[in-house]
Scaffold this motif. Structure first.
Motif, PDB file in Angstrom:
ATOM      1  N   ASP A 194       0.690  -1.253   0.133  1.00 58.35           N
ATOM      2  CA  ASP A 194      -0.044   0.009   0.000  1.00 58.35           C
ATOM      3  C   ASP A 194       0.838   1.187   0.006  1.00 58.35           C
ATOM      4  O   ASP A 194       0.605   2.266  -0.725  1.00 58.35           O
ATOM      5  CB  ASP A 194      -1.002   0.017   1.198  1.00 58.35           C
ATOM      6  CG  ASP A 194      -2.349  -1.139   1.117  1.00 58.35           C
ATOM      7  OD1 ASP A 194      -2.112  -1.540  -0.024  1.00 58.35           O
ATOM      8  OD2 ASP A 194      -2.777  -1.273   2.338  1.00 58.35           O
ATOM      9  N   TYR A 195       2.006   1.281   0.731  1.00 56.59           N
ATOM     10  CA  TYR A 195       2.812   2.263   0.841  1.00 56.59           C
ATOM     11  C   TYR A 195       3.418   2.625  -0.395  1.00 56.59           C
ATOM     12  O   TYR A 195       3.578   3.786  -0.986  1.00 56.59           O
ATOM     13  CB  TYR A 195       4.015   2.032   1.925  1.00 56.59           C
ATOM     14  CG  TYR A 195       4.698   3.103   2.377  1.00 56.59           C
ATOM     15  CD1 TYR A 195       4.326   4.127   3.355  1.00 56.59           C
ATOM     16  CD2 TYR A 195       5.863   3.817   1.230  1.00 56.59           C
ATOM     17  CE1 TYR A 195       5.004   5.283   3.717  1.00 56.59           C
ATOM     18  CE2 TYR A 195       6.815   4.823   2.042  1.00 56.59           C
ATOM     19  CZ  TYR A 195       6.173   5.556   2.943  1.00 56.59           C
ATOM     20  OH  TYR A 195       6.917   6.628   3.395  1.00 56.59           O
ATOM     21  N   THR A 235       1.992   1.796  -3.422  1.00 52.86           N
ATOM     22  CA  THR A 235       1.249   2.514  -4.061  1.00 52.86           C
ATOM     23  C   THR A 235       0.857   4.200  -3.869  1.00 52.86           C
ATOM     24  O   THR A 235       0.563   4.806  -5.024  1.00 52.86           O
ATOM     25  CB  THR A 235      -0.298   1.866  -4.088  1.00 52.86           C
ATOM     26  OG1 THR A 235      -0.188   0.214  -4.295  1.00 52.86           O
ATOM     27  CG2 THR A 235      -1.510   2.529  -4.734  1.00 52.86           C
ATOM     28  N   THR A 236       0.941   4.276  -2.772  1.00 57.33           N
ATOM     29  CA  THR A 236       1.118   5.637  -2.291  1.00 57.33           C
ATOM     30  C   THR A 236       1.995   6.424  -2.916  1.00 57.33           C
ATOM     31  O   THR A 236       1.896   7.590  -3.439  1.00 57.33           O
ATOM     32  CB  THR A 236       1.021   5.836  -0.902  1.00 57.33           C
ATOM     33  OG1 THR A 236      -0.307   5.190  -0.119  1.00 57.33           O
ATOM     34  CG2 THR A 236       0.891   7.463  -0.336  1.00 57.33           C
ATOM     35  N   ASN A 291       1.158   7.289  -6.524  1.00 58.55           N
ATOM     36  CA  ASN A 291       0.251   8.357  -6.539  1.00 58.55           C
ATOM     37  C   ASN A 291       0.990   9.782  -6.166  1.00 58.55           C
ATOM     38  O   ASN A 291       0.687  10.685  -6.936  1.00 58.55           O
ATOM     39  CB  ASN A 291      -0.893   8.276  -5.614  1.00 58.55           C
ATOM     40  CG  ASN A 291      -1.772   6.902  -5.997  1.00 58.55           C
ATOM     41  OD1 ASN A 291      -1.943   6.721  -7.050  1.00 58.55           O
ATOM     42  ND2 ASN A 291      -2.490   6.403  -5.023  1.00 58.55           N
ATOM     43  N   LEU A 292       1.667  10.017  -5.191  1.00 61.77           N
ATOM     44  CA  LEU A 292       2.423  11.256  -4.855  1.00 61.77           C
ATOM     45  C   LEU A 292       3.368  11.843  -5.990  1.00 61.77           C
ATOM     46  O   LEU A 292       3.557  12.875  -6.044  1.00 61.77           O
ATOM     47  CB  LEU A 292       3.206  11.180  -3.531  1.00 61.77           C
ATOM     48  CG  LEU A 292       2.545  10.661  -2.256  1.00 61.77           C
ATOM     49  CD1 LEU A 292       3.498  10.463  -1.182  1.00 61.77           C
ATOM     50  CD2 LEU A 292       1.796  11.918  -2.062  1.00 61.77           C
ATOM     51  N   TYR A 326       6.555  14.218  -0.984  1.00 63.46           N
ATOM     52  CA  TYR A 326       6.939  12.964  -0.327  1.00 63.46           C
ATOM     53  C   TYR A 326       7.325  13.329   1.074  1.00 63.46           C
ATOM     54  O   TYR A 326       6.545  12.635   1.997  1.00 63.46           O
ATOM     55  CB  TYR A 326       7.625  11.968  -0.866  1.00 63.46           C
ATOM     56  CG  TYR A 326       8.206  10.764  -0.104  1.00 63.46           C
ATOM     57  CD1 TYR A 326       7.353   9.864   0.138  1.00 63.46           C
ATOM     58  CD2 TYR A 326       9.443  10.801   0.610  1.00 63.46           C
ATOM     59  CE1 TYR A 326       7.554   8.930   0.977  1.00 63.46           C
ATOM     60  CE2 TYR A 326       9.787   9.837   1.201  1.00 63.46           C
ATOM     61  CZ  TYR A 326       8.914   8.963   1.516  1.00 63.46           C
ATOM     62  OH  TYR A 326       9.269   7.816   2.215  1.00 63.46           O
ATOM     63  N   PHE A 379       4.257  14.615   2.708  1.00 63.09           N
ATOM     64  CA  PHE A 379       3.320  13.461   3.098  1.00 63.09           C
ATOM     65  C   PHE A 379       3.657  12.771   4.442  1.00 63.09           C
ATOM     66  O   PHE A 379       2.920  12.475   5.395  1.00 63.09           O
ATOM     67  CB  PHE A 379       3.238  12.710   2.066  1.00 63.09           C
ATOM     68  CG  PHE A 379       2.959  11.119   2.293  1.00 63.09           C
ATOM     69  CD1 PHE A 379       1.509  10.945   2.486  1.00 63.09           C
ATOM     70  CD2 PHE A 379       3.651  10.107   2.286  1.00 63.09           C
ATOM     71  CE1 PHE A 379       0.922   9.727   2.970  1.00 63.09           C
ATOM     72  CE2 PHE A 379       3.160   8.917   2.926  1.00 63.09           C
ATOM     73  CZ  PHE A 379       1.754   8.578   3.271  1.00 63.09           C
ATOM     74  N   THR A 394       1.796  12.886   7.977  1.00 65.01           N
ATOM     75  CA  THR A 394       1.328  11.745   8.512  1.00 65.01           C
ATOM     76  C   THR A 394       1.562  11.399   9.794  1.00 65.01           C
ATOM     77  O   THR A 394       0.770  10.928  10.612  1.00 65.01           O
ATOM     78  CB  THR A 394       1.838  10.461   7.626  1.00 65.01           C
ATOM     79  OG1 THR A 394       1.560  10.612   6.150  1.00 65.01           O
ATOM     80  CG2 THR A 394       1.506   9.015   8.118  1.00 65.01           C
ATOM     81  N   ASP A 451      -2.428   5.595  10.154  1.00 60.99           N
ATOM     82  CA  ASP A 451      -1.897   5.757   8.946  1.00 60.99           C
ATOM     83  C   ASP A 451      -0.320   6.067   9.068  1.00 60.99           C
ATOM     84  O   ASP A 451       0.342   6.118   8.200  1.00 60.99           O
ATOM     85  CB  ASP A 451      -2.450   7.326   8.496  1.00 60.99           C
ATOM     86  CG  ASP A 451      -3.762   7.370   8.200  1.00 60.99           C
ATOM     87  OD1 ASP A 451      -4.252   6.155   7.593  1.00 60.99           O
ATOM     88  OD2 ASP A 451      -4.522   8.312   8.296  1.00 60.99           O
ATOM     89  N   CYS A 471       3.618   5.276  10.126  1.00 58.21           N
ATOM     90  CA  CYS A 471       4.415   4.230   9.477  1.00 58.21           C
ATOM     91  C   CYS A 471       4.657   3.083  10.343  1.00 58.21           C
ATOM     92  O   CYS A 471       5.273   3.194  11.537  1.00 58.21           O
ATOM     93  CB  CYS A 471       5.720   4.828   9.108  1.00 58.21           C
ATOM     94  SG  CYS A 471       7.076   3.801   8.677  1.00 58.21           S
TER      95      CYS A 471
END
Length: 202
Positions: free
Chosen positions: A67-68, A70-71, A74-75, A90, A93, A97, A105, A107
């Motif tokens: 998932d990370y 994939t994020t 997107n970023l 990044y 973000f 977070t 959310d 890490c």
């Protein structure tokens, strides 16, 4: 929908619902009963989906890393931004977070690295492989930034990417200790110098 598909959807639901709990309390201190409550599944169902708690942890980390990544994509997807701007997105973000984000959310690598690296070799390897892929992706963006002139070429892209990641990882640990955003302020200033180059002394 096949039985296999339903099984995988249910497993994903357990992992997604348990992530905030593990992110807040760690892995060792959370029992299977607490995971079942968080996931809202009947008592005794855990072993229908996972062979052991360690196997659950392995799949939780693997899913988190997927998932990370994939994020990250997107970023970095804005084609109008140069390499420096994408890295700044990044880092922003990362900062948001851990300062403003929900517990779930935050890490899991930061949360579980020190706890699990000496307890589970498989989980350590998953974290090692995952962080290596993140750093590799950062290096790609940095290299593009060096080519478009927005990032200095004073350091090789791979070394710069690793240095940035480790700087922010350390800053996040210091944030936990100090309960203050100052470590992120230092990390941001350091990152800017690394990406843009240190000013020449007169």
């Amino acid at each position: 929908m096949s039985v296999h598909d339903k099984h995988e959807i249910a497993k994903r639901s357990i992992l997604d619902n348990a992530r905030p709990l593990i992110g807040a309390r760690g892995f060792s201190t959370v029992g299977i009963a607490q995971i079942l409550v968080a996931a809202r599944i009947p008592k005794g169902s855990f072993y229908h989906y996972f062979d052991s708690k360690e196997r659950f942890g392995e799949e939780l980390l693997s899913l988190y890393i997927t998932d990370y990544l994939t994020t990250l994509e997107n970023l970095f997807s804005n084609s109008q931004q140069n390499g420096y701007e994408k890295i700044c997105v990044y880092l922003k973000f990362w900062q948001n977070t851990h300062i403003d984000g929900k517990v779930g959310d935050k890490c899991l690598i930061v949360k579980l690295a020190a706890e699990m690296a000496d307890l589970s070799e498989t989980m350590r390897e998953i974290m090692q492989h995952g962080t290596a892929k993140v750093i590799e992706r950062l290096a790609d963006v940095i290299q593009n930034g060096q080519q478009d002139g927005s990032i200095t070429k004073e350091l090789p892209a791979a070394i710069l990417a690793a240095t940035l990641y480790q700087t922010w990882l350390g800053a996040t640990l210091m944030l936990k200790i100090t309960k203050h955003t100052q470590p992120f302020d230092v990390a941001w200033q350091t990152s800017t110098l690394l990406l843009k180059g240190f000013p020449e002394l007169p």
